[in-house]
Structures are given as C-alpha cells and as structure tokens.
Design an enzyme around this catalytic site. Sequence first.
Site, PDB file in Angstrom:
ATOM      1  N   ASN A  90      19.714  -2.799 -33.903  1.00 24.08           N
ATOM      2  CA  ASN A  90      18.739  -3.667 -33.631  1.00 24.08           C
ATOM      3  C   ASN A  90      18.932  -3.642 -31.979  1.00 24.08           C
ATOM      4  O   ASN A  90      19.743  -2.981 -31.452  1.00 24.08           O
ATOM      5  CB  ASN A  90      19.077  -5.114 -34.233  1.00 24.08           C
ATOM      6  CG  ASN A  90      17.693  -6.008 -34.175  1.00 24.08           C
ATOM      7  OD1 ASN A  90      17.125  -5.848 -33.333  1.00 24.08           O
ATOM      8  ND2 ASN A  90      17.534  -6.581 -35.389  1.00 24.08           N
ATOM      9  N   GLY A 131      10.933 -13.666 -31.164  1.00 23.19           N
ATOM     10  CA  GLY A 131      11.563 -14.626 -32.001  1.00 23.19           C
ATOM     11  C   GLY A 131      10.856 -14.770 -33.394  1.00 23.19           C
ATOM     12  O   GLY A 131      10.623 -16.161 -34.033  1.00 23.19           O
ATOM     13  N   CYS A 147      18.824 -10.259 -35.759  1.00 19.65           N
ATOM     14  CA  CYS A 147      17.736 -10.797 -34.242  1.00 19.65           C
ATOM     15  C   CYS A 147      18.441 -11.484 -33.315  1.00 19.65           C
ATOM     16  O   CYS A 147      19.004 -12.596 -33.595  1.00 19.65           O
ATOM     17  CB  CYS A 147      16.730 -11.399 -35.168  1.00 19.65           C
ATOM     18  SG  CYS A 147      15.335 -11.959 -33.920  1.00 19.65           S
ATOM     19  N   SER A 198      10.777  -2.171 -37.452  1.00 17.39           N
ATOM     20  CA  SER A 198      10.089  -3.496 -37.841  1.00 17.39           C
ATOM     21  C   SER A 198       9.853  -4.194 -36.204  1.00 17.39           C
ATOM     22  O   SER A 198      10.543  -4.146 -35.200  1.00 17.39           O
ATOM     23  CB  SER A 198      11.016  -4.356 -38.319  1.00 17.39           C
ATOM     24  OG  SER A 198      10.503  -5.764 -38.759  1.00 17.39           O
TER      25      SER A 198
END
Lengths: 259, 302
Positions: B192, B72, B130, B21
């Site tokens: 991540n 972000g 994230c 992603s």
Amino acid sequence: MKKYILDLKLTAVERLHERYVLLKATDCQKPLPEMQPGQFAQLQIEGSKQTFLRRPISIHYVDRKQNEVWFLVQTVGDGTRQLARMQAGDTLNVILPLGNGFTMPSDASARVLQVGGGVGVAPLLYMGAVMREKGIEPTFLLGARSAGDLLQLDKFRALGRVFVTTEDGSMGEKGFVTQHSLLQQEKFTQISVCGPKPMMVAVARYAKSADTPCEVSLENMMACGLGACLCCVEDTETGNVCVCKEGPVFDIKKLKWQI
Amino acid sequence: MADLRTNIAGLQLCNPVMTASGTFGYGLEFQDFVNLEQIGGIIVKGTTLQPRQGNPYPRMAETAQGMLNCVGLQNKGVDYFCEHIYPQIKDIRTNMIVNVSGNSPEDYAECAARINELEHIPAIELNISCPNVKHGGMAFGTTTDGAASVVKAVREAYKKTLIVKLSPNVTSITDIALAVQDAGADAVSLINTLMGMAIDAEKRKRVLSIGTGGLSGPCVKPVALRMVYQVAHAVRIPVIGLGGISCATDAVEFLLAGASAVEIGTANFLDPAITVKVAEGINAYLDRHGFQSVKDIIGICE
C-alpha cells in the site's frame, strides 16, 4: 460521451502575453471527437522533472474547418511552463473530452451572460461560438487585473457583445466584474462563469440575489480526471463529488458555498 | 505468444496484470480506453460497511515521480455497492475483486460476509493498510496481532479467495505477512502507500487536509520491489506485487522478485490504457527471452 487518448500535432503556439500561451492542436488522422463547451482535456507534460501528473486544461475553442482544438494556458508552475515551451509540429498527448460542460440555452430568446476572469475566459469562447451557431448572441463580461491580462478580446468581440473590467482601470470599467454597470442595467436568463474562486463566489452571490440560474466551472486539483482517484472532490448537496466527473461545471444551487 | 495465465490461490487470471484499488474506479470509468476483459483482475474501490465521506479537500499533492493522497476511503458503503454497483460490473468477464476496509474486526467481517454472497465476486482484498483513516485501516496492519485479528474474523465470514493488502509503514513486513498467512489469508498484496507529507513553502502550511498522505508512483518502486522479494521468500502463499509499476519492465521485475501477479495503480492516472500495454509488454519480454509461460519467471531472481 466517449473519451479518447489522442496524439495531437501542434499547428501553432502563440504567446499572447508573458504568462499566457495559446496552443492549437490537430488530429492528423481523423476528425476530432465531439466536445462540449466547459469540458476539459488532460494534457501530458513532457520534459519537466517536477511534473508527474497530466494538467487539466479547458477546451478553449474547436475549429471544425481546420480540425483544431485550442487550449489557452496560463503558466503557473513548471508543468504549464513546459507546455508554453512547446513548438508547432510537436506532439501533444491528450485525453478528451472530460467532464460536463455548461448548460446550453435551447431557446433563441435566451439572454445568456458569460462571465470570465483571467485565464477563466478560456471555455467561454467555445461556448459563445456554439451559441452563435444556434442564433443566440452571447454577452461576455470579462475581468482582469490589467488590460494586458485580457485575453482573446478580438475573438470574443467577433461573437457577441463584450463588456470589460480591469482592477487598475487600464481598460473598461475599473473594479471587479460584479461592479460593472451592465449588471444594474440588464437582466439575464442564465449566467455562466469561469474564473478565480473569489470572483465566481461574487458572481454567484449576484446571480442568487437576481434570481438568475447560474453555473460555475471549478478547477479543484485533479490527478486522474476520470472520476477514479477521488482527489478533486467538492462538498455538495449530495456529499463529496468529483469535480472532474460530476463537474467541472456546477449549478450554484448544488454547491455549499456561503452565498 | 507466451502463456500469460497465472493463478492466485485458485483464482485464474488471463494475465498477471491487475488494477490497484482506488486507482481504477469500478473499471467502468476506463471502458473507453481498454477492454476490461483483457485485464487479469480489477480491484475496485475500497468498500466499508457504512458509507464514508472521506477526508476534506485538498486530498492530493504532486511529488517528484509520484503523488500523495489522503482520500480516506470515500465510498457509499457495502449496501450501495451490492445494490447499485454490482449489477453494473457482474457481467464483466474478468476477476472483479472488492477491496474491503473497516473500523473493527467485526466491521470487516460483516462487510466481507455481504460480499461473500455476490456470485461474480471471486475474491476480496482486505485493506489493513490505509494510512488515511484514523481508526482501522493501517492501525490493524502495523502489528502482527492486529493484522491477525482482522484476518481471523474475516476468514470465518468469507469463504472465497482472501487477499490481504499489506502496509509498508512497518519495521518488518515479513512478520506481518507471516501473521496473516497463519490467520488464514490465501494471498498477500503489497505494498500500500508509504506515509508522507507535503509542505507549501510559500504558504508555510501542510498541503493535505489531514496533514499526511500516502505516497505512490514510480518513486516508491524500489521500496516495493525489496518488500515483495522479502515477503515472497518468507511465505508459502502467493504474493501480488504493486508499488510504482508504470511499464512492462517494472512488472517483470516484480514477477522475478516472486510476485505471481502485479497491480497497476497510479500509472492508470497518466495513461488509462497502461494495463493492457503492460500485459502486451510482458508477453514480448517472455518471447524475447524464450520463456513459454509467465509462470516460468515468477521468483527466479536469486
């Protein structure tokens, strides 16, 4: 426009100045794809431990007869220094054409002023050449710190009128491009600008006061160049947009610059 | 030609290569370079319930063998996705998977419920990792309770394959993996980005607009590989491995460590055709070593 990943062969590497190098590259197999003035390419860097990403470099000129694309590179860091060390015969992997170019005048009566600063003159040569093919004479206003930083002057002079400013007065009028007497003497129907941001802001301010449509080419730091990573964003009337995909050329009315 | 097909909790993949992603747009940006249907799965940009402008520029810093980003979660929100993006991607014949993020378990669940309605989206990847948003994101993914609360809420709202993407910025990633497994996740993907920082010595300032960012690229691969190995040995559900994969050998290493599939992220920026090359390279590896199927090498490294 369809984008390509190509292994090009360098036909020439010309050192124009201690900080600038001109790379000429060809596709040995097939004609180079269509490219528009103001678009750019992502150049792969080999042999630099510090360089991870490709480097976005604008398309300086396309020579259809020789099937060449030219890149004008300023050596800033290790990646661009590595490009400057390349030699004729070397392979240069590129992704192109990327982004959107300058709006090209459709009317032969258009009076287009192209303003370039430093290495920012790069896309203006190709733009001038395409205009010339359409029978429109371009006017170039080129600025640099010193005479030695003015690049490809003979090439620009072959295409149209050239006006020059240098900060030290070593060539042309002394000062910045926005102080050149040309801007007091003539009116233009369109201004296309590429150079350092303070210069582009100053020209944008002039264009706004003169009520002349103006486009600027931004060089925000990029990773992918394809609109995927969202790193190179510029704040615009429609929010954050990718300079690589929605630009790099923007109408100044769309930007949130204080002008 | 070996059999490259693999399976993530019922999701059939034509090969084990997916895209991470935020590195492959909606796939559409890469159509000039690859046939999207030759990619096992495409995980599209992080999507949230409300539109997000993301962080200010600059959002990126280059590092040795990698990069930092602090984008972000810029996106136009789930409604825009459903109305404008989904129609463009729904007929691409591969697994189009949406990465989902939020500020609260309710946010995540509502966003997931919207995507549950989309016929041609067979799975979501829940982003509880994230590092670039103040609320939500990694805040949930760094505690077992936080991770479980989001996964439980989404599990009730979402009926298809639920993948949970884990943060490496934790003391024990296996504890988080076990917690999301117990909360109903069908699979986990990891890692991540690793939280990092860049400072410009000349300007004496931090480079990124919010000061910190997530590190990705080949420099994180050994960390990712270790975590994938540990998690694969701890959970019952399938593991998707990612972190610095830039060639077929890297991908094979993750499969050997126990991943049932892999995601390619930052490498897409350097070579937009890397996904298909990695799939071809995995096939060549299997042929060279006499394996009939990619499934024969998953987790066989002791």
